[in-house]
Design a protein around this motif. Structure first.
Motif, PDB file in Angstrom:
ATOM      1  N   LEU A 153       0.761  -1.250  -0.051  1.00 27.30           N
ATOM      2  CA  LEU A 153      -0.079   0.121   0.184  1.00 27.30           C
ATOM      3  C   LEU A 153       0.759   1.355  -0.162  1.00 27.30           C
ATOM      4  N   SER A 154       0.598   2.154  -0.907  1.00 29.39           N
ATOM      5  CA  SER A 154       1.279   3.581  -0.661  1.00 29.39           C
ATOM      6  C   SER A 154      -0.038   4.523  -0.267  1.00 29.39           C
ATOM      7  N   ALA A 155       0.068   5.071   1.253  1.00 28.15           N
ATOM      8  CA  ALA A 155      -1.010   5.730   1.579  1.00 28.15           C
ATOM      9  C   ALA A 155      -0.347   6.602   2.884  1.00 28.15           C
ATOM     10  N   ARG A 156      -0.939   7.663   3.416  1.00 28.49           N
ATOM     11  CA  ARG A 156      -0.677   8.247   4.619  1.00 28.49           C
ATOM     12  C   ARG A 156      -1.815   8.065   5.527  1.00 28.49           C
ATOM     13  N   VAL A 157      -1.773   7.191   6.531  1.00 30.48           N
ATOM     14  CA  VAL A 157      -2.930   6.822   7.472  1.00 30.48           C
ATOM     15  C   VAL A 157      -2.942   7.602   8.655  1.00 30.48           C
ATOM     16  N   ASP A 158      -4.460   8.427   8.836  1.00 32.25           N
ATOM     17  CA  ASP A 158      -4.586   9.160   9.933  1.00 32.25           C
ATOM     18  C   ASP A 158      -4.954   8.469  11.196  1.00 32.25           C
ATOM     19  N   ALA A 159      -5.613   7.276  10.831  1.00 36.81           N
ATOM     20  CA  ALA A 159      -6.384   6.642  12.213  1.00 36.81           C
ATOM     21  C   ALA A 159      -6.360   5.143  11.915  1.00 36.81           C
ATOM     22  N   TRP A 160      -6.006   4.243  12.753  1.00 45.92           N
ATOM     23  CA  TRP A 160      -6.199   2.800  12.838  1.00 45.92           C
ATOM     24  C   TRP A 160      -7.195   2.106  13.255  1.00 45.92           C
ATOM     25  N   PHE A 161      -7.959   1.361  12.778  1.00 46.99           N
ATOM     26  CA  PHE A 161      -8.798   0.466  13.400  1.00 46.99           C
ATOM     27  C   PHE A 161      -8.319  -0.935  13.462  1.00 46.99           C
ATOM     28  N   LEU A 162      -7.663  -1.500  14.413  1.00 50.49           N
ATOM     29  CA  LEU A 162      -7.265  -2.827  14.616  1.00 50.49           C
ATOM     30  C   LEU A 162      -8.411  -3.718  14.989  1.00 50.49           C
ATOM     31  N   ASP A 163      -9.057  -4.478  14.011  1.00 47.39           N
ATOM     32  CA  ASP A 163      -9.941  -5.199  14.243  1.00 47.39           C
ATOM     33  C   ASP A 163      -9.679  -6.616  13.888  1.00 47.39           C
ATOM     34  N   GLY A 164     -10.684  -7.413  13.504  1.00 50.51           N
ATOM     35  CA  GLY A 164     -10.299  -8.717  13.235  1.00 50.51           C
ATOM     36  C   GLY A 164     -10.537  -9.582  14.286  1.00 50.51           C
ATOM     37  N   PHE A 165     -10.336 -11.006  14.138  1.00 52.74           N
ATOM     38  CA  PHE A 165     -10.742 -12.039  15.369  1.00 52.74           C
ATOM     39  C   PHE A 165      -9.609 -11.882  16.532  1.00 52.74           C
ATOM     40  N   ALA A 166      -9.971 -12.112  17.438  1.00 54.63           N
ATOM     41  CA  ALA A 166      -9.003 -12.261  18.640  1.00 54.63           C
ATOM     42  C   ALA A 166      -7.479 -12.720  18.340  1.00 54.63           C
ATOM     43  N   PRO A 167      -6.505 -12.166  18.937  1.00 50.22           N
ATOM     44  CA  PRO A 167      -5.191 -12.769  18.704  1.00 50.22           C
ATOM     45  C   PRO A 167      -5.161 -14.253  19.003  1.00 50.22           C
ATOM     46  N   SER A 168      -5.980 -14.627  19.986  1.00 47.78           N
ATOM     47  CA  SER A 168      -5.955 -16.037  20.410  1.00 47.78           C
ATOM     48  C   SER A 168      -6.648 -17.011  19.564  1.00 47.78           C
ATOM     49  N   LYS A 169      -7.337 -16.348  18.551  1.00 46.73           N
ATOM     50  CA  LYS A 169      -8.291 -16.936  17.682  1.00 46.73           C
ATOM     51  C   LYS A 169      -7.451 -17.048  16.141  1.00 46.73           C
ATOM     52  N   ASN A 170      -6.740 -15.749  15.994  1.00 54.53           N
ATOM     53  CA  ASN A 170      -6.406 -15.681  14.627  1.00 54.53           C
ATOM     54  C   ASN A 170      -4.960 -14.874  14.865  1.00 54.53           C
ATOM     55  N   LEU A 185       3.045   3.184   7.089  1.00 57.78           N
ATOM     56  CA  LEU A 185       2.021   4.254   6.659  1.00 57.78           C
ATOM     57  C   LEU A 185       1.746   5.306   7.644  1.00 57.78           C
ATOM     58  N   SER A 186       1.934   5.308   8.833  1.00 54.89           N
ATOM     59  CA  SER A 186       1.840   6.119   9.695  1.00 54.89           C
ATOM     60  C   SER A 186       2.574   7.465   9.956  1.00 54.89           C
ATOM     61  N   HIS A 187       2.310   8.678  10.581  1.00 53.83           N
ATOM     62  CA  HIS A 187       2.681   9.911  10.646  1.00 53.83           C
ATOM     63  C   HIS A 187       2.576  10.178  12.063  1.00 53.83           C
ATOM     64  N   ARG A 188       3.642  11.031  12.672  1.00 48.87           N
ATOM     65  CA  ARG A 188       3.508  11.450  13.915  1.00 48.87           C
ATOM     66  C   ARG A 188       2.239  11.955  14.257  1.00 48.87           C
ATOM     67  N   GLY A 189       1.528  11.269  15.005  1.00 44.10           N
ATOM     68  CA  GLY A 189       0.097  11.854  15.601  1.00 44.10           C
ATOM     69  C   GLY A 189      -1.067  10.746  15.120  1.00 44.10           C
ATOM     70  N   THR A 190      -0.535   9.826  14.077  1.00 45.46           N
ATOM     71  CA  THR A 190      -1.699   8.873  13.703  1.00 45.46           C
ATOM     72  C   THR A 190      -2.214   8.094  15.039  1.00 45.46           C
ATOM     73  N   SER A 191      -3.479   7.962  14.913  1.00 42.44           N
ATOM     74  CA  SER A 191      -3.989   7.367  16.205  1.00 42.44           C
ATOM     75  C   SER A 191      -4.498   6.076  15.860  1.00 42.44           C
ATOM     76  N   PHE A 192      -4.551   5.186  17.053  1.00 43.93           N
ATOM     77  CA  PHE A 192      -5.164   3.584  16.527  1.00 43.93           C
ATOM     78  C   PHE A 192      -6.032   3.421  17.722  1.00 43.93           C
ATOM     79  N   ALA A 193      -6.859   2.361  17.526  1.00 46.21           N
ATOM     80  CA  ALA A 193      -7.555   1.883  18.508  1.00 46.21           C
ATOM     81  C   ALA A 193      -7.796   0.387  18.452  1.00 46.21           C
ATOM     82  N   THR A 194      -7.996  -0.683  19.376  1.00 51.57           N
ATOM     83  CA  THR A 194      -8.163  -2.010  19.105  1.00 51.57           C
ATOM     84  C   THR A 194      -8.889  -2.548  20.390  1.00 51.57           C
TER      85      THR A 194
END
Length: 652
Positions: A153-170, A185-194
């Motif tokens: 991917l070529s992109a500049r990401v502003d926020a991450w949604f870390l979804d998907g099945f649980a680490p124990s399952k996937n 792909l992130s820049h200083r200040g890119t947020s995330f939530a999981t």
């Protein structure tokens, strides 16, 4: 691709059999998404504070039912400025079947106005990137494993949604490669939530330069994580060869753009740029649009596909899905018909190739599949001597009517009867000088003028091959009217329109002769009668034809992107290219604000929409709609790079 294997419980909640996990909390899916991803990324407040015309990018791991996308889409419409744009990037290794997607969406009637358009554009299970457009919101759905998809991917990401099945399952998804790509792909200040607070995820995020905090989880979930990228690790270099000589261009926000060439490539590029608030003017030497290679009354929306996921095959498959979707959405005022299309097998070798395509499974049957001669007789209305590759959503459109409809609908400014003969750049921008003695100013220039692109000093080295071709038009007979679908061999034939049967086309390689010839009519009739017996004959009445000139490249892929200075590329990179040391050099520069979108050959109706999206993304800095290796495969500098590698090394 393998599709999702799921079941629905008694209240309609989907459960994955592959991972033994639910796609969202029972009865609380939208609330969970808002709390975990929208609120913890502080999106409503951030979007309400966006400046006019701003682009925002969310990246997600695990598209699933699309619920996160729907909630984010709704929130963006409610809080962002009316001219802001959102790109939502997601990946899915096991895409849902359309019926399962529809059943999942029944849970949320409040999103029906969004979920229905999503399902209408939902792609078939073809591995790779798929670009879905919803006015000022775009979904880039990557059907692949997360780490693999984000690597390209070529992109500049502003926020991450870390979804998907649980680490124990996937556990396969939550790997260091994914976190490394997040950092790139992130820049200083890119947020995330999981939703998870697992140690595996905490360590991966911290190692990639993200800070995090534990916050209360949703419902019965005790903890979750949110945080931001600190930029401590710095961005990783893209994985492309030769990376320095085929570098991505620097985005340019200068707004006045001149596009030379008012055919399908130029017009689709103009539309994508206008969506991003650029001020576009189309220039063409003709008195109206689509009087060159895009000027036929009927053209096939079609690509030649093969069994293997080569770069060319993946590009054409992705382009065809987008083009067929746009074909289906055209109004009745544009002559078209999504009547289906067949690529006939012409030999035993063709039959073997088509059988391999069915067997390998890269191309799903809903996009193309082998049909027997007997089946094709029913589908096309004409007796067929051979089997063929059937494209259920294929068909035809009038290129001329389509181009003019797009110009009118999008109110594109046009400057006709203007032959631009010279391009000159200085610090104030580009000056376009015409053969008529006029001068025009622009900040940037896009060349979509087919083989005439080589007339300019800056692009004279591009290996564009002109191809003259002639179609033949016949007075329709009862036999002709029985034809219900487009047939492609080494010639093509369209269903009757306005009591005319159209046959095409001859190929005169490296010819710019657009005169009509009786022998070309004869060649069209003879070749088609061999491939499709009993459809046309010598008693049919020829009422005319049309000749035009298209162009292609040596590898039959378009040229899309920025142009480097030939002398600079040769002097700086020839020896490092031959020694495979380009990674030790800075990326090659590009001529400021000069772009090309050319060499679509006879497949422009298929390839132009996707290439226009790519070029507009390059210019604006939005996420690219295709992975890095396909971007490299279309890079206009690729032929010069290959030439330099082959040439005798300079003595130093």
């Amino acid at each position: 691709m393998k599709t999702a294997d799921l079941i629905f419980d008694e209240d309609g909640t989907p459960l994955s059999n592959q991972f033994d996990d639910v796609y969202f909390s029972k009865g609380h899916g939208p609330d969970e998404t808002r709390y975990v991803f929208v609120d913890q990324n502080n999106l409503a407040e951030r979007w309400s504070q966006l400046e006019a015309g701003t682009h925002f990018c969310i990246a997600e791991t695990g598209f699933g039912t699309g619920l996160n996308f729907l909630v984010a889409w709704r929130t963006f419409l409610e809080h962002a400025p009316s001219d802001a744009r959102l790109t939502f990037i997601s990946c899915e290794k096991y895409p849902l079947l359309p019926a399962d997607l529809a059943q999942s969406h029944e849970q949320w009637p409040q999103f029906a106005d969004l979920s229905e358009p999503l399902r209408q554009q939902y792609p078939p299970a073809v591995a790779g990137y798929h670009s879905l457009s919803f006015d000022r919101v775009r979904l880039l759905l990557m059907q692949d494993d997360a780490a693999s998809a984000y690597t390209g991917l070529s992109a500049r990401v502003d926020a991450w949604f870390l979804d998907g099945f649980a680490p124990s399952k996937n556990p396969d998804m939550w790997q260091p490669d994914l976190f490394r790509q997040m950092a790139r792909l992130s820049h200083r200040g890119t947020s995330f939530a999981t939703f998870t607070a697992a140690r595996l995820v905490r360590d991966g995020l911290q190692g990639a330069g993200f800070s995090f905090k534990k916050v209360p989880g949703f419902g019965r979930k005790r903890h979750m994580l949110s945080g931001a990228f600190n930029g401590l690790c710095g961005p990783l270099l893209p994985n492309a060869f030769p990376s320095a000589a085929l570098a991505n261009p620097v985005p340019n926000q200068k707004r006045r753009i001149a596009i030379i060439g008012a055919g399908i490539a130029g017009v689709t590029t103009a539309i994508e740029l206008q969506k991003r608030d650029y001020q576009v003017t189309l220039f063409d030497r003709q008195p109206a649009a689509a009087l060159g290679g895009s000027g036929n009354e009927q053209g096939a929306v079609y690509a030649k596909l093969s069994a293997q996921p080569t770069a060319a095959n993946r590009f054409y498959a992705q382009a065809l899905i987008l083009a067929q979707r746009q074909l289906a959405d055209l109004p009745d005022t544009v002559p078209h018909d999504a009547c289906g299309l067949v690529q006939l097998a012409q030999s035993d070798k063709d039959q073997a190739r088509q059988a391999a395509l069915d067997a390998e499974g890269f191309i799903p049957p809903e996009l193309a599949h082998v049909a027997s001669a007997e089946t094709l007789r029913t589908l096309t209305g004409i007796t067929q001597p051979h089997s063929g590759l059937w494209f259920p959503d294929g068909g035809w459109v009038s290129p001329r009517a389509l181009v003019r409809y797009l110009i009118d609908t999008h109110q594109i400014r046009c400057q006709f009867n203007t032959t631009v003969t010279r391009l000159q750049y200085d610090q104030s921008g580009w000056t376009l000088t015409s053969a008529e003695g006029d001068a025009f100013q622009a900040d940037q220039v896009v060349l979509s003028s087919a083989f005439e692109t080589t007339a300019f000093e800056q692009t004279g080295h591009l290996p564009l091959n002109p191809i003259a071709g002639q179609i033949t038009r016949l007075t329709a007979t009862e036999q002709h009217r029985a034809l219900k679908a487009v047939i492609c061999t080494d010639r093509y034939v369209m269903p009757v329109r306005d009591d005319v049967l159209t046959i095409g086309s001859t190929f005169r390689v490296k010819s710019t002769d657009d005169q009509l010839y009786a022998q070309d009519h004869e060649e069209n009739l003879t070749n088609l009668s061999i491939r499709v017996p009993n459809l046309v004959g010598r008693d049919d009445t020829i009422i005319g034809g049309r000749a035009a000139v298209r162009c292609n490249s040596p590898d039959y892929l378009p040229l899309v992107g920025a142009i480097s200075d030939e002398t600079e590329l040769r002097d700086t990179y020839q020896v490092p290219l031959q020694k495979n040391r380009t990674r030790h050099l800075p990326p090659i520069g590009h001529l400021p604000g000069l772009w090309v979108n050319v060499a679509h050959g006879s497949k422009g109706l298929c390839t132009a929409p996707l290439c226009a999206q790519l070029l507009a993304s390059m210019i604006s800095g939005e996420p690219y709609p295709m992975p890095a290796d396909l971007v490299d495969a279309l890079n206009p500098n690729r032929f010069l790079v290959r030439q330099l590698i082959r040439e005798q090394r300079k003595k130093t």
